[in-house]
Scaffold this motif. Structure first.
Motif, PDB file in Angstrom:
ATOM      1  N   VAL A 111     135.185  95.510  13.403  1.00 15.36           N
ATOM      2  CA  VAL A 111     134.123  94.803  14.121  1.00 15.36           C
ATOM      3  C   VAL A 111     132.918  95.729  14.281  1.00 15.36           C
ATOM      4  CG1 VAL A 111     133.488  93.661  16.292  1.00 15.36           C
ATOM      5  CG2 VAL A 111     135.802  93.410  15.373  1.00 15.36           C
ATOM      6  N   LEU A 112     131.737  95.158  14.099  1.00 17.29           N
ATOM      7  CA  LEU A 112     130.496  95.879  14.365  1.00 17.29           C
ATOM      8  C   LEU A 112     129.664  95.013  15.304  1.00 17.29           C
ATOM      9  CD1 LEU A 112     129.028  98.496  13.596  1.00 17.29           C
ATOM     10  CD2 LEU A 112     127.765  97.173  11.892  1.00 17.29           C
ATOM     11  N   ALA A 113     129.461  95.513  16.516  1.00 15.85           N
ATOM     12  CA  ALA A 113     128.746  94.750  17.540  1.00 15.85           C
ATOM     13  C   ALA A 113     127.563  95.557  18.059  1.00 15.85           C
ATOM     14  CB  ALA A 113     129.689  94.395  18.690  1.00 15.85           C
ATOM     15  N   THR A 114     126.669  94.887  18.758  1.00 11.27           N
ATOM     16  CA  THR A 114     125.495  95.532  19.349  1.00 11.27           C
ATOM     17  C   THR A 114     125.386  95.122  20.810  1.00 11.27           C
ATOM     18  OG1 THR A 114     124.330  95.452  17.233  1.00 11.27           O
ATOM     19  CG2 THR A 114     123.001  95.844  19.184  1.00 11.27           C
ATOM     20  N   GLY A 115     125.141  96.087  21.678  1.00 12.37           N
ATOM     21  CA  GLY A 115     124.929  95.782  23.082  1.00 12.37           C
ATOM     22  C   GLY A 115     123.649  95.001  23.280  1.00 12.37           C
ATOM     23  N   THR A 116     123.671  94.035  24.190  1.00 14.38           N
ATOM     24  CA  THR A 116     122.486  93.193  24.396  1.00 14.38           C
ATOM     25  C   THR A 116     121.993  93.196  25.842  1.00 14.38           C
ATOM     26  OG1 THR A 116     123.835  91.197  24.737  1.00 14.38           O
ATOM     27  CG2 THR A 116     123.113  91.688  22.482  1.00 14.38           C
ATOM     28  N   THR A 117     122.827  92.793  26.786  1.00 16.52           N
ATOM     29  CA  THR A 117     122.388  92.574  28.164  1.00 16.52           C
ATOM     30  C   THR A 117     123.388  93.149  29.147  1.00 16.52           C
ATOM     31  OG1 THR A 117     121.412  90.468  27.451  1.00 16.52           O
ATOM     32  CG2 THR A 117     121.657  90.802  29.823  1.00 16.52           C
ATOM     33  N   ARG A 118     122.883  93.801  30.187  1.00 14.15           N
ATOM     34  CA  ARG A 118     123.775  94.282  31.243  1.00 14.15           C
ATOM     35  C   ARG A 118     124.316  93.106  32.048  1.00 14.15           C
ATOM     36  NH1 ARG A 118     121.490  98.027  35.363  1.00 14.15           N
ATOM     37  NH2 ARG A 118     119.851  96.462  35.368  1.00 14.15           N
ATOM     38  N   VAL A 119     125.550  93.264  32.522  1.00 14.32           N
ATOM     39  CA  VAL A 119     126.174  92.222  33.339  1.00 14.32           C
ATOM     40  C   VAL A 119     126.936  92.855  34.500  1.00 14.32           C
ATOM     41  CG1 VAL A 119     126.398  90.405  31.595  1.00 14.32           C
ATOM     42  CG2 VAL A 119     128.134  92.200  31.725  1.00 14.32           C
ATOM     43  N   ARG A 120     127.071  92.071  35.566  1.00 14.43           N
ATOM     44  CA  ARG A 120     127.897  92.465  36.704  1.00 14.43           C
ATOM     45  C   ARG A 120     129.199  91.688  36.636  1.00 14.43           C
ATOM     46  NH1 ARG A 120     124.516  91.865  40.421  1.00 14.43           N
ATOM     47  NH2 ARG A 120     124.126  94.049  40.933  1.00 14.43           N
ATOM     48  N   LEU A 121     130.306  92.386  36.802  1.00 17.87           N
ATOM     49  CA  LEU A 121     131.624  91.766  36.759  1.00 17.87           C
ATOM     50  C   LEU A 121     131.881  91.037  38.074  1.00 17.87           C
ATOM     51  CD1 LEU A 121     134.193  91.637  34.940  1.00 17.87           C
ATOM     52  CD2 LEU A 121     135.013  93.651  36.176  1.00 17.87           C
ATOM     53  N   VAL A 122     132.105  89.713  37.988  1.00 15.19           N
ATOM     54  CA  VAL A 122     132.358  88.905  39.180  1.00 15.19           C
ATOM     55  C   VAL A 122     133.857  88.719  39.390  1.00 15.19           C
ATOM     56  CG1 VAL A 122     131.980  86.663  40.277  1.00 15.19           C
ATOM     57  CG2 VAL A 122     130.146  87.721  38.927  1.00 15.19           C
ATOM     58  N   SER A 123     134.585  88.362  38.328  1.00 14.65           N
ATOM     59  CA  SER A 123     136.025  88.176  38.430  1.00 14.65           C
ATOM     60  C   SER A 123     136.642  88.315  37.047  1.00 14.65           C
ATOM     61  CB  SER A 123     136.371  86.796  39.016  1.00 14.65           C
ATOM     62  OG  SER A 123     135.915  85.761  38.157  1.00 14.65           O
ATOM     63  N   VAL A 124     137.957  88.576  37.033  1.00 12.71           N
ATOM     64  CA  VAL A 124     138.693  88.759  35.783  1.00 12.71           C
ATOM     65  C   VAL A 124     139.857  87.784  35.756  1.00 12.71           C
ATOM     66  CG1 VAL A 124     140.066  90.362  34.389  1.00 12.71           C
ATOM     67  CG2 VAL A 124     138.060  91.197  35.624  1.00 12.71           C
ATOM     68  N   ASP A 125     140.063  87.140  34.609  1.00 13.26           N
ATOM     69  CA  ASP A 125     141.135  86.168  34.435  1.00 13.26           C
ATOM     70  C   ASP A 125     142.103  86.701  33.376  1.00 13.26           C
ATOM     71  OD1 ASP A 125     142.801  84.025  34.041  1.00 13.26           O
ATOM     72  OD2 ASP A 125     141.225  82.595  33.500  1.00 13.26           O
ATOM     73  N   ALA A 126     143.376  86.886  33.755  1.00 17.44           N
ATOM     74  CA  ALA A 126     144.394  87.405  32.840  1.00 17.44           C
ATOM     75  C   ALA A 126     145.408  86.342  32.461  1.00 17.44           C
ATOM     76  CB  ALA A 126     145.101  88.607  33.476  1.00 17.44           C
ATOM     77  N   SER A 127     145.050  85.069  32.579  1.00 14.26           N
ATOM     78  CA  SER A 127     146.018  83.992  32.345  1.00 14.26           C
ATOM     79  C   SER A 127     146.155  83.617  30.872  1.00 14.26           C
ATOM     80  CB  SER A 127     145.629  82.747  33.150  1.00 14.26           C
ATOM     81  OG  SER A 127     144.363  82.251  32.724  1.00 14.26           O
ATOM     82  N   GLY A 128     145.242  84.040  30.035  1.00 15.92           N
ATOM     83  CA  GLY A 128     145.276  83.670  28.627  1.00 15.92           C
ATOM     84  C   GLY A 128     145.812  84.788  27.751  1.00 15.92           C
ATOM     85  N   PRO A 129     145.632  84.686  26.444  1.00 15.67           N
ATOM     86  CA  PRO A 129     146.129  85.718  25.523  1.00 15.67           C
ATOM     87  C   PRO A 129     145.311  87.003  25.576  1.00 15.67           C
ATOM     88  CG  PRO A 129     144.950  84.011  24.318  1.00 15.67           C
ATOM     89  CD  PRO A 129     145.079  83.517  25.725  1.00 15.67           C
ATOM     90  N   PHE A 130     144.089  86.927  26.119  1.00 12.52           N
ATOM     91  CA  PHE A 130     143.247  88.115  26.297  1.00 12.52           C
ATOM     92  C   PHE A 130     142.466  87.950  27.593  1.00 12.52           C
ATOM     93  CE2 PHE A 130     141.231  85.105  23.373  1.00 12.52           C
ATOM     94  CZ  PHE A 130     140.049  84.799  24.048  1.00 12.52           C
ATOM     95  N   LEU A 131     141.939  89.044  28.109  1.00 14.46           N
ATOM     96  CA  LEU A 131     141.186  88.993  29.354  1.00 14.46           C
ATOM     97  C   LEU A 131     139.864  88.258  29.152  1.00 14.46           C
ATOM     98  CD1 LEU A 131     141.586  92.664  30.682  1.00 14.46           C
ATOM     99  CD2 LEU A 131     142.793  90.628  31.485  1.00 14.46           C
ATOM    100  N   THR A 132     139.493  87.454  30.132  1.00 14.76           N
ATOM    101  CA  THR A 132     138.163  86.876  30.186  1.00 14.76           C
ATOM    102  C   THR A 132     137.564  87.228  31.546  1.00 14.76           C
ATOM    103  OG1 THR A 132     138.968  84.755  31.031  1.00 14.76           O
ATOM    104  CG2 THR A 132     138.747  84.977  28.632  1.00 14.76           C
ATOM    105  N   ALA A 133     136.260  87.102  31.652  1.00 17.77           N
ATOM    106  CA  ALA A 133     135.607  87.471  32.908  1.00 17.77           C
ATOM    107  C   ALA A 133     134.448  86.543  33.207  1.00 17.77           C
ATOM    108  CB  ALA A 133     135.110  88.906  32.845  1.00 17.77           C
TER     109      ALA A 133
END
Length: 246
Positions: A111-133
């Motif tokens: 994978v080759l990605a580029t950073g775009t925008t800063r974000v503040r972490l509000v909550s984390v969800d571990a109910s799926g196959p990977f973490l979402t936020a």
């Protein structure tokens, strides 16, 4: 407050807006994330969020080992991050846009990605196959005297590069092509200075561009003075030498 929900990729490093992030994906939770991203139409951004790990492991243990050889390896999207993964991460991260997601024959991804925008972490969800936020996007405010500070940081950065090149006895980029837009300067220099991860995280979290540039000016002057007065190589070179568990 406007929020967005994205896949979450914790790392032991800090991603800044505008910086390129190459990834070698081999854990199943992140393979699942990339497979999901590949479902996004090619004309739309394939976005995920990168946060820096405060307490935990970038790669989950896959086999028993030290100090307890009988320990059962952790599984699942939050493996290695404890019972409440949100507490394992720093609160400010960066959205990444995956320009290239290439699956290899063995099921791993490049994978080759580029950073775009800063974000503040509000909550984390571990109910799926990977973490979402759930994330709040943060605007980049210029702050006071950002332009003048950027000029000072660029001058200090060029001196830092010269000292660093001398300490390593090899050339570095001259800095002739460095940008002059204050926020871009602040992120480029933040990524380029040899600092520990908590220091880089503090730069990412700066409330505005001017505050980040002021801190960078102090750090550059301090680091340049240290390199000038120490005959040894920068400590980062130690990571490239053989180590012993003893």
């Amino acid at each position: 407050m406007t929020t967005v929900r994205l896949p979450l990729f914790p790392l032991n490093s800090v991603l800044f807006p505008g910086l390129v992030l190459p990834l070698n994906i081999f854990e199943e939770r992140y393979r699942a994330m990339m497979r999901e991203l590949l479902k996004t139409p090619e004309d739309e951004p394939r976005r995920f969020a990168v946060v820096t790990i405060r307490d935990g492991h970038e790669v989950a243990p896959s086999a028993p080992g030290m100090p307890d050889p009988t320990a059962v390896p952790e599984r699942g999207p939050a493996a290695g991050f404890g019972a409440d993964p949100a507490k394992a991460f720093h609160g400010i991260g960066c959205i990444a846009d995956a320009a290239t997601v290439r699956e290899r024959a063995d099921g791993t991804f490049e994978v080759l990605a580029t950073g775009t925008t800063r974000v503040r972490l509000v909550s984390v969800d571990a109910s799926g196959p990977f973490l979402t936020a759930e994330l709040e996007e943060l605007p980049e405010e210029p702050g006071d005297e950002a332009g003048a500070l950027a000029e000072g940081v660029l001058r200090a950065f060029k001196q830092y590069q010269k000292r660093l090149a001398g300490a390593r006895e090899r050339s570095l980029t001259t800095g002739a092509d460095l940008p002059d837009e204050p926020s871009v300067v602040s992120y480029l220099v933040a990524a380029a200075i040899m600092l520990d991860t908590p220091s880089k995280q503090r730069l990412l979290q700066a409330p505005d561009t001017a505050s980040r540039l002021r801190e960078e000016l102090k750090l550059l002057r301090s680091e340049t003075a240290i390199i000038r007065n120490l005959p040894s190589l920068p400590a980062s070179e130690l990571t490239r030498t053989p180590t012993s568990l003893n």
